[in-house]
Design a protein around this motif. Structure first.
Motif, short mmCIF file in Angstrom:
data_model
loop_
_atom_site.label_atom_id
_atom_site.label_comp_id
_atom_site.label_asym_id
_atom_site.label_seq_id
_atom_site.Cartn_x
_atom_site.Cartn_y
_atom_site.Cartn_z
N VAL A 136 0.85 -1.17 0.00
CA VAL A 136 0.00 0.00 0.00
C VAL A 136 0.90 1.23 0.00
O VAL A 136 1.89 1.27 0.75
CB VAL A 136 -0.91 0.00 1.24
CG1 VAL A 136 -1.81 1.24 1.25
CG2 VAL A 136 -1.76 -1.23 1.34
N LYS A 178 2.85 4.42 0.72
CA LYS A 178 3.39 5.00 1.97
C LYS A 178 3.52 3.98 3.12
O LYS A 178 3.52 4.36 4.29
CB LYS A 178 2.55 6.20 2.47
CG LYS A 178 2.35 7.32 1.48
CD LYS A 178 3.57 7.69 0.69
CE LYS A 178 4.68 8.29 1.48
NZ LYS A 178 5.91 8.44 0.64
N SER A 179 3.64 2.71 2.74
CA SER A 179 3.80 1.70 3.79
C SER A 179 5.20 1.09 3.79
O SER A 179 5.48 0.16 4.54
CB SER A 179 2.78 0.57 3.59
OG SER A 179 1.49 1.07 3.79
N THR A 226 6.88 0.54 0.47
CA THR A 226 7.00 -0.24 -0.78
C THR A 226 8.36 -0.04 -1.45
O THR A 226 8.93 -0.97 -1.99
CB THR A 226 5.86 0.13 -1.76
OG1 THR A 226 5.91 1.54 -2.03
CG2 THR A 226 4.50 -0.23 -1.21
N ARG A 227 8.92 1.16 -1.37
CA ARG A 227 10.23 1.41 -2.00
C ARG A 227 11.32 0.66 -1.22
O ARG A 227 12.19 0.04 -1.82
CB ARG A 227 10.52 2.92 -2.07
CG ARG A 227 11.89 3.32 -2.59
CD ARG A 227 12.23 2.75 -3.96
NE ARG A 227 11.33 3.20 -5.02
CZ ARG A 227 11.37 2.72 -6.27
NH1 ARG A 227 12.26 1.80 -6.62
NH2 ARG A 227 10.51 3.15 -7.17
N SER A 257 1.72 9.98 6.77
CA SER A 257 2.79 9.93 5.77
C SER A 257 2.28 10.40 4.40
O SER A 257 2.95 11.17 3.69
CB SER A 257 3.32 8.49 5.69
OG SER A 257 4.21 8.34 4.63
P1 A3P Z 1 7.70 8.67 5.43
O1 A3P Z 1 8.65 9.27 4.44
O2 A3P Z 1 6.43 9.42 5.53
O3 A3P Z 1 8.31 8.40 6.78
P2 A3P Z 1 6.56 4.15 0.21
O4 A3P Z 1 7.92 3.74 -0.23
O5 A3P Z 1 5.55 3.06 0.08
O6 A3P Z 1 6.14 5.46 -0.37
O7 A3P Z 1 6.64 4.37 1.79
C1 A3P Z 1 7.38 5.42 2.33
C2 A3P Z 1 7.50 5.15 3.82
O8 A3P Z 1 8.27 3.99 4.03
C3 A3P Z 1 8.24 6.24 4.53
O9 A3P Z 1 7.29 7.21 4.88
C4 A3P Z 1 8.83 5.51 5.76
O10 A3P Z 1 8.07 5.72 6.92
C5 A3P Z 1 8.73 4.05 5.37
N1 A3P Z 1 9.98 3.33 5.36
C6 A3P Z 1 10.08 2.00 5.62
N2 A3P Z 1 11.34 1.60 5.54
C7 A3P Z 1 12.07 2.69 5.21
C8 A3P Z 1 13.47 2.87 4.98
N3 A3P Z 1 14.31 1.86 5.08
N4 A3P Z 1 13.89 4.12 4.68
C9 A3P Z 1 13.02 5.15 4.60
N5 A3P Z 1 11.68 5.01 4.78
C10 A3P Z 1 11.22 3.79 5.09
#
Ligand code: A3P
Length: 289
Positions: free
Chosen positions: A34, A36-37, A39-40, A125
């Motif tokens: 999902v 902002k959970s 995924t990257r 987020s």
């Molecule tokens: P925030 O930047 O709001 O803290 P997605 O990649 O799905 O967009 O999710 C982004 C979120 O992944 C970030 O939200 C952060 O909280 C979380 N996250 C999980 N592992 C992370 C990592 N290793 N480095 C940075 N953010 C991470």
């Protein structure tokens, strides 16, 4: 006849020795959300495994770019050899009405990966990302105003006693009602083809979550705790290179979140409580949000 047999044996030989030229293939697995959970982070960490290949940017084929056609989609994929696994990640698929059906019609055996985290944190987020993008066109109202404040006037229809006064129509809140979206995926894919990643554990114990995902993909796990370190400033996990240097995600990940008023946090927790339970039952997995 003999010539054909020779050719056939030669092909088998080429396949087993991995010498066949690489080519672009449709994905074996898709990280559908999902948003902002984490995924990257999941995709970057999975790349520790040399058999996992993925396109760089999000492809958004099954939601925004479907009219570009299947050949366009295949073209976006990296070249792979037999035995390698192609993964695509487009987190908006999770809440797209059409994506599950479209993915199934391309390949009903596609493996589906979904990262989830506490929907309250996810909403904050999501808001933080939107407001940082909006800075160019003027400040966004506060999180509190978006989540509950405007319920008093123009958004009243979205905020009922059932939603505990929370603006359940706001996208940042709506996406976090996971069971509603999850149902669509379960209507199209068998549960053994769907893997849920715990976004909170992906932060606290990335090696375990990555190994479990590698196994789901049918690979021998490569990820180990020593592959990770912690960003001294953001406190999120990063990949550790052989020379000990940390490779962390970019500045758009791990952003500073606004402090949200406790009363609004409480309203959100109350709103999501029963929705989360429905999700846990659906996926047969308990989380502690
Ligand atoms: P925030 O930047 O709001 O803290 P997605 O990649 O799905 O967009 O999710 C982004 C979120 O992944 C970030 O939200 C952060 O909280 C979380 N996250 C999980 N592992 C992370 C990592 N290793 N480095 C940075 N953010 C991470």
């Amino acid at each position: 006849m003999r010539y054909r047999l020779l050719l056939f044996l030669q092909m088998i030989n080429l396949i087993s020795s991995g010498v066949l030229p690489p080519r672009k293939r449709f994905p074996d697995a898709i990280i559908v959300g999902v948003k902002k959970s984490g995924t990257r982070a999941l995709l970057e960490f999975l790349r520790i495994n040399p058999l996992i290949k993925a396109p760089g940017p999000e492809v958004h084929f099954f939601d925004k770019n479907f009219n570009k056609g299947l050949e366009w989609y295949r073209e976006q994929m990296p070249e792979t050899r037999i035995g390698e696994v192609t993964i695509e990640k487009s987190p908006a698929y999770f809440h797209s009405k059409m994506a599950p059906e479209r993915i199934k019609s391309l390949n009903p055996n596609t493996k589906i990966i979904i990262v989830v985290r506490d929907p309250v944190t996810r909403a904050i987020s999501d808001y933080t990302q939107s407001s940082s993008k909006r800075k160019r066109v003027g400040l966004m109202p506060s999180f509190e105003t978006m989540a509950v404040g405007d319920c008093a006037n123009w958004l009243r229809a979205n905020c009922t006693t059932k939603t505990r006064g929370v603006n359940a129509g706001w996208g940042a809140i709506r996406i976090g009602v996971y069971h509603k979206h999850m149902k669509r995926w379960l209507d199209h894919f068998p549960s053994q083809n769907i893997h849920i990643v715990d976004g909170e554990k992906l932060i606290s114990n990335p090696a375990d979550e990555i190994s479990a995902t590698e196994k789901f993909l049918g690979l021998s796990p490569v990820a180990k705790p020593e592959n990770f370190g912690v960003d001294p400033i953001k406190k999120f996990p990063c990949l550790k290179n052989d020379d000990g240097k940390l490779h962390c995600l970019g500045k758009t990940k791990g952003r500073h979140h606004p402090d949200v008023e406790p009363s609004v946090m409480r309203a959100l927790k109350e709103f999501y409580g029963p929705e989360n339970k429905k999700f846990y039952q659906l996926v047969n997995h308990w989380f502690d949000w």
